[in-house]
Design an enzyme around this catalytic site. Sequence first.
Site, mmCIF file in Angstrom:
data_model
loop_
_atom_site.group_PDB
_atom_site.id
_atom_site.type_symbol
_atom_site.label_atom_id
_atom_site.label_comp_id
_atom_site.label_asym_id
_atom_site.label_seq_id
_atom_site.Cartn_x
_atom_site.Cartn_y
_atom_site.Cartn_z
ATOM 1 C CG HIS A 170 -1.515 1.324 1.462
ATOM 2 N ND1 HIS A 170 -1.315 2.110 2.333
ATOM 3 C CD2 HIS A 170 -2.638 1.912 0.689
ATOM 4 C CE1 HIS A 170 -2.182 3.179 2.553
ATOM 5 N NE2 HIS A 170 -2.922 3.015 1.393
ATOM 6 C CG ASN A 171 -0.399 5.118 0.013
ATOM 7 O OD1 ASN A 171 -1.013 4.742 -0.901
ATOM 8 N ND2 ASN A 171 -0.850 5.747 1.017
ATOM 9 C CD GLU A 200 -1.791 2.529 -3.352
ATOM 10 O OE1 GLU A 200 -3.175 3.280 -3.637
ATOM 11 O OE2 GLU A 200 -1.724 2.192 -2.322
ATOM 12 C CG ASP A 202 -1.641 7.391 -4.508
ATOM 13 O OD1 ASP A 202 -1.572 6.209 -4.826
ATOM 14 O OD2 ASP A 202 -1.823 7.906 -3.376
ATOM 15 C CG HIS A 215 -0.850 10.045 0.729
ATOM 16 N ND1 HIS A 215 -0.844 9.728 2.131
ATOM 17 C CD2 HIS A 215 -1.760 9.743 0.120
ATOM 18 C CE1 HIS A 215 -2.249 9.242 2.392
ATOM 19 N NE2 HIS A 215 -2.853 8.892 1.154
ATOM 20 C CD GLU A 249 -6.005 5.811 -5.496
ATOM 21 O OE1 GLU A 249 -7.536 6.562 -5.826
ATOM 22 O OE2 GLU A 249 -5.858 4.584 -5.138
#
Length: 636
Positions: A170-171, A200, A202, A215, A249
């Site tokens: 995640h992230n 991931e 973003d 983020h 994302e």
Amino acid sequence: METRWFLNVIHKKFKKGKLSFENTLELLGNFDIPFDYIHVKYIFKARNSLKSGTIGLDDFRGIYQAIAHRSEIHELFKTHSPNHKVLPLSNLVAFLKNEQFQLEADETTASQLIAKFEPIEEARRNSEMTFEGFLRYMTSEDCMIFKTEHQSVYQDMTRPLCEYFISSSHNTYLISDQLIGPSHLWGYASALMKGCRCLEIDCWDGPCNDPVVYHGHTLTSKISFKTVIQVINKYAFLVSNYPLLLSLENHCSPRQQEVIADYLTSILGDKLVTSTIDDKMPNELPSPEALKFKILIKNKKLGTLEETLARRGIDSHGQTGEFEEEESSEEEVADAPAHPKQPLLKKRRAQSRWKGSGPPRKKQQMKKIKMALELSDLVIYAKTRQFVSFEDSRENQLFYENTSIGEGRARKLEKLQADEFIQHTARFLTRIYPKGTRTTSSNYNPQEFWNVGCQLVALNFQTPGLQMDLQTGKFLDNGGSGYILKPEYLRRIDPEFSPYTLATNRLPVLLTIKLISGHQLPPSSLSSTNKANPLVVIEIYGVPEDQAKQHSCVVKGNALCPRWNETFTFNIQVPELALVRFAVEDQLSLTANDLLGQYTLPFLSMNKGYRQVPLLSKLGVSLRPASLFVHVWYFD
């Protein structure tokens, strides 16, 4: 025979009569026995009573015996040696069969072990194993608790992707907290070197038409999307040959989405999946085997896969499309990443105000999303779809579509609708992600979501602790490939399994672990000496009925060679999902312990017999030669 061998190894070093500490370390290395610098240092100081900084032959022999000659292994050797001096070939075969459960062992097997581990040439000629050879065998990789055959890929890798647990991050770009910490390329390199198969990214609009990764709406630093893909390209298949998913994302404008598409195709080249196998419309997801050395894009998509295949060879540069999806409901505010129009810091305040203001609105607002066709057409097998309900997915979700569910909502569904959850994950890739309030990058327990077949259980890889211990331990299996075939009952569309209501005809597996000793345990970080008061916690993680924890007694002031000789028994209902964790703690007080080291592995990857349990630090780094010595037995 052993004395002559010992003197022959050391005689050159003792020509001058005395050894310094540095010479002692060098000479110990000649014996091919792993040792810990700190433990040798304290034993050396104790032997060096005159504080001269040097020791004699007898003192060195004492150090060697303190480090190497483990009494528990010597007792085991004497039990199986007719004269307490050597193990003849026949006795070694009997030991392998009766104690190590190597039922196929024969004299050829035993001869190979003698040739590999026996350091004394005379014993090798006589096809015998001395205690020195037995010691080296018992502390070798051959006697580790993790099955050797599970250290390489052994499972069927030809099933559809949705039938596997997949190691997921995640992230991934964050290496600290979620609000003000740095974004760093090392996050991707580190995750890939740990066997992660779903990263991931973003993506946000950056300056000079160059997308950035961070983020969004926080104070985390920004890194270039281009360099992220370059790093991924470099590290993608160093640890695992099996497919890598890039979970985008996407918050970019259509113009910068085209830049993203260009970077993906130009940097990843043939690794990037840009069409289906043979350009034909499939009716199920391909297998990990069919996608070896391939990188898949997981993202939202315009239209259907059939429409994408029909556009093959047509230039779509400059073309965009638009689709609508629901805004996140208030119920999911705590789970969802920051909404593009609401910074994460502000969302925390909004959430806290809402909690006391009655039930959430039922009606959802729709938002329009613009997407570049060039990026959309790179999404082949992993189209992201908003999760509405299990009923909606059954009726409307396509096999190449996947959903992401926040941990809070997923936990409610897992407890209230476990049967439907399993039915859902048997058909579709499902990703679970941490709730947004985990601003310190803490993790949830992944086991509860593995129990219902969720494939992409995403954790913050940068945060050590129990949750990452479980993640690391689970994915040791199947050669550390990042793919583990789910049990058959989690792959069935008409499941007869629920983690909360186990079938009455299911026979439990009886697991017995005798905790014998520890060896060269790391001293407590809170201790000024190499002393520790170690105890061992053995835990089972799995379905709720299998969750268990048992503690050993505390051995006071001994980190070098604590002895426990305690036996623990567990009944395991669902062995295919069970993980076993050994945690060694230093008792600081009656209410506080410090973790010295741990090791976690799947129950079905455990060897029977006398085994070494290697220990890892809080950060997951090997603490070799620190280990536990156990005897494992289970009836299967």
